[in-house]
Design a protein around this motif. Structure first.
Motif, mmCIF file in Angstrom:
data_model
loop_
_atom_site.group_PDB
_atom_site.id
_atom_site.type_symbol
_atom_site.label_atom_id
_atom_site.label_comp_id
_atom_site.label_asym_id
_atom_site.label_seq_id
_atom_site.Cartn_x
_atom_site.Cartn_y
_atom_site.Cartn_z
ATOM 1 N N ASP A 1 15.290 8.645 1.029
ATOM 2 C CA ASP A 1 14.458 9.206 2.095
ATOM 3 C C ASP A 1 13.121 8.483 2.208
ATOM 4 O OD1 ASP A 1 14.318 11.066 4.196
ATOM 5 O OD2 ASP A 1 13.118 12.452 3.002
ATOM 6 N N GLN A 2 13.114 7.186 1.889
ATOM 7 C CA GLN A 2 11.849 6.457 1.789
ATOM 8 C C GLN A 2 11.150 6.334 3.136
ATOM 9 O OE1 GLN A 2 14.153 2.158 1.548
ATOM 10 N NE2 GLN A 2 12.304 2.420 0.375
ATOM 11 N N LEU A 3 11.887 6.166 4.231
ATOM 12 C CA LEU A 3 11.232 5.998 5.521
ATOM 13 C C LEU A 3 10.424 7.243 5.893
ATOM 14 C CD1 LEU A 3 13.933 4.187 7.719
ATOM 15 C CD2 LEU A 3 12.148 3.210 6.267
ATOM 16 N N SER A 4 10.984 8.391 5.677
ATOM 17 C CA SER A 4 10.267 9.634 5.985
ATOM 18 C C SER A 4 9.056 9.810 5.074
ATOM 19 C CB SER A 4 11.202 10.838 5.845
ATOM 20 O OG SER A 4 12.220 10.789 6.816
ATOM 21 N N ARG A 5 9.210 9.462 3.806
ATOM 22 C CA ARG A 5 8.085 9.586 2.876
ATOM 23 C C ARG A 5 6.934 8.669 3.284
ATOM 24 N NH1 ARG A 5 9.009 7.533 -1.621
ATOM 25 N NH2 ARG A 5 11.192 6.881 -1.544
ATOM 26 N N TRP B 1 0.864 -1.183 0.000
ATOM 27 C CA TRP B 1 0.000 0.000 0.000
ATOM 28 C C TRP B 1 0.901 1.233 0.000
ATOM 29 C CZ3 TRP B 1 -0.555 3.836 3.874
ATOM 30 C CH2 TRP B 1 -1.622 4.735 3.659
ATOM 31 N N ASN B 2 0.778 2.068 -1.023
ATOM 32 C CA ASN B 2 1.644 3.230 -1.191
ATOM 33 C C ASN B 2 3.125 2.857 -1.088
ATOM 34 O OD1 ASN B 2 0.136 5.922 -1.498
ATOM 35 N ND2 ASN B 2 -1.005 4.915 0.140
ATOM 36 N N ASN B 3 3.454 1.671 -1.615
ATOM 37 C CA ASN B 3 4.826 1.146 -1.671
ATOM 38 C C ASN B 3 5.393 0.721 -0.319
ATOM 39 O OD1 ASN B 3 5.165 1.496 -4.531
ATOM 40 N ND2 ASN B 3 5.471 3.690 -4.166
ATOM 41 N N ILE B 4 4.599 0.778 0.743
ATOM 42 C CA ILE B 4 5.039 0.302 2.056
ATOM 43 C C ILE B 4 4.948 -1.215 2.060
ATOM 44 C CG2 ILE B 4 4.590 0.381 4.537
ATOM 45 C CD1 ILE B 4 3.283 3.148 4.039
ATOM 46 N N ASP B 5 5.981 -1.880 2.537
ATOM 47 C CA ASP B 5 6.049 -3.336 2.436
ATOM 48 C C ASP B 5 4.831 -4.006 3.070
ATOM 49 O OD1 ASP B 5 8.454 -3.541 1.010
ATOM 50 O OD2 ASP B 5 9.627 -3.268 2.831
ATOM 51 N N VAL B 6 4.569 -3.700 4.341
ATOM 52 C CA VAL B 6 3.405 -4.262 5.030
ATOM 53 C C VAL B 6 2.751 -3.169 5.867
ATOM 54 C CG1 VAL B 6 2.559 -6.015 6.641
ATOM 55 C CG2 VAL B 6 4.525 -6.530 5.173
ATOM 56 N N THR B 7 1.457 -2.988 5.692
ATOM 57 C CA THR B 7 0.686 -2.036 6.500
ATOM 58 C C THR B 7 -0.437 -2.797 7.189
ATOM 59 O OG1 THR B 7 1.128 -0.303 4.857
ATOM 60 C CG2 THR B 7 -0.552 0.152 6.513
ATOM 61 N N GLN C 1 5.152 10.040 6.389
ATOM 62 C CA GLN C 1 4.284 11.178 6.099
ATOM 63 C C GLN C 1 2.981 10.725 5.430
ATOM 64 O OE1 GLN C 1 6.856 13.716 3.786
ATOM 65 N NE2 GLN C 1 8.250 14.061 5.515
ATOM 66 N N ILE C 2 3.071 9.710 4.567
ATOM 67 C CA ILE C 2 1.868 9.178 3.928
ATOM 68 C C ILE C 2 0.927 8.599 4.975
ATOM 69 C CG2 ILE C 2 1.012 7.318 2.452
ATOM 70 C CD1 ILE C 2 3.546 7.744 0.722
ATOM 71 N N VAL C 3 1.470 7.830 5.918
ATOM 72 C CA VAL C 3 0.641 7.212 6.953
ATOM 73 C C VAL C 3 0.054 8.275 7.871
ATOM 74 C CG1 VAL C 3 0.687 5.683 8.964
ATOM 75 C CG2 VAL C 3 1.884 5.022 6.866
ATOM 76 N N GLU C 4 0.849 9.227 8.282
ATOM 77 C CA GLU C 4 0.360 10.282 9.181
ATOM 78 C C GLU C 4 -0.751 11.096 8.531
ATOM 79 O OE1 GLU C 4 4.431 11.182 11.775
ATOM 80 O OE2 GLU C 4 4.018 12.313 9.933
ATOM 81 N N THR C 5 -0.623 11.343 7.224
ATOM 82 C CA THR C 5 -1.649 12.099 6.515
ATOM 83 C C THR C 5 -2.919 11.274 6.319
ATOM 84 O OG1 THR C 5 0.054 13.365 5.331
ATOM 85 C CG2 THR C 5 -2.158 13.350 4.388
ATOM 86 N N SER C 6 -2.757 9.992 6.060
ATOM 87 C CA SER C 6 -3.895 9.121 5.767
ATOM 88 C C SER C 6 -4.669 8.716 7.010
ATOM 89 C CB SER C 6 -3.413 7.865 5.034
ATOM 90 O OG SER C 6 -2.758 8.200 3.831
ATOM 91 N N PHE C 7 -3.990 8.662 8.166
ATOM 92 C CA PHE C 7 -4.630 8.184 9.395
ATOM 93 C C PHE C 7 -4.336 9.142 10.555
ATOM 94 C CE2 PHE C 7 -3.389 4.539 6.766
ATOM 95 C CZ PHE C 7 -4.630 3.953 6.531
ATOM 96 N N PRO C 8 -4.815 10.379 10.464
ATOM 97 C CA PRO C 8 -4.468 11.392 11.463
ATOM 98 C C PRO C 8 -5.036 11.115 12.847
ATOM 99 C CG PRO C 8 -6.190 12.216 9.999
ATOM 100 C CD PRO C 8 -5.723 10.915 9.421
ATOM 101 N N ALA D 1 3.093 0.401 10.184
ATOM 102 C CA ALA D 1 3.775 0.367 8.890
ATOM 103 C C ALA D 1 5.124 -0.318 9.072
ATOM 104 C CB ALA D 1 3.963 1.778 8.347
ATOM 105 N N ILE D 2 5.369 -1.362 8.278
ATOM 106 C CA ILE D 2 6.614 -2.121 8.378
ATOM 107 C C ILE D 2 7.392 -1.981 7.080
ATOM 108 C CG2 ILE D 2 7.662 -4.391 8.741
ATOM 109 C CD1 ILE D 2 5.113 -5.228 10.198
#
Length: 212
Positions: A135-139, A104-110, A142-149, A123-124
């Motif tokens: 800088d993939q970890l930060s990206r 999901w959004n290129n994250i290995d396991v969510t 930020q995707i997770v924080e924005t999607s699940f505030p 997010a794993i």
């Protein structure tokens, strides 16, 4: 007696009379599905197995016990990372639903966990032989924080080889913890696991012991 003959005699004695060596040979010759599939260094394949094990609705028969134990070990053994969750809370939570997503959004396991009181998102990012980059970890964070505030969040950086995460929100985790959590869960749940999943889990544990 020559030194070569002494060495040969000692080796012969080892081969003939050492029960430990016989057991090693037996184990090394044991069929392992993951070795046949050349699975050892496949990051995507390990992520697929982890996603299967972490999903309580899957056919492995472990329920949510492996999920809880892996999260608890990761949180307990690492001093860094964002701390929305804690081991005691993970252990005692009334888990009502779990969704596990691959890539999901290129994250290995969510993992999206619904409990009686709150929601968690885990997010794993999984690294077997590759390393973090771009800088993939930060990206991803930020995707997770924005999607699940409104949810409690946990970011896990899982590595075969020690590597400090470049984003300090991530909890460091290892395949030793995967092995420990899976072994304890398997031992407790072995009577309720079907023959197929049991063989698969045993093969995976054997692979982790030999290669990780």
């Amino acid at each position: 007696m020559s030194s070569d003959q002494e060495t040969l005699d000692a080796l012969s004695n080892l081969v003939v009379n050492c029960p430990e060596l016989t057991e090693v040979e037996r184990l090394m010759g044991k069929f392992n599905l993951f070795r046949v599939l050349q699975f050892e260094d496949g990051e995507i394949r390990h992520s697929n197995v982890l996603a299967w094990l972490l999903d309580p609705k899957e056919s492995h028969g472990l329920g949510d016990l492996f999920l809880r134990r892996f999260l608890m070990l990761s949180l307990n053994d690492s001093e860094g990372g964002r701390r929305d969750l804690d081991p005691v809370g993970v252990d005692s939570a009334e888990i009502r639903n779990v969704e596990v997503w691959r890539e999901w959004n290129n994250i290995d396991v969510t993992i999206k966990v619904q409990t009686a009181d709150e929601n968690w998102v885990v997010a794993i990012e999984n690294k077997v032989n590759s390393q973090q980059h771009s800088d993939q970890l930060s990206r991803y964070r930020q995707i997770v924080e924005t999607s699940f505030p409104d949810d409690k969040l946990l970011f896990i950086f899982l590595c075969k080889n020690p590597e400090e995460p470049e984003d300090d929100a991530y909890v460091e985790a290892t395949y030793d913890q995967v092995h420990t959590a899976l072994t304890r869960t398997f031992d407790e749940k072995s009577n309720s696991i079907g023959d197929g999943p049991k063989s698969l889990i045993q093969n995976y544990l054997s692979l982790l012991e030999e290669k990780f």
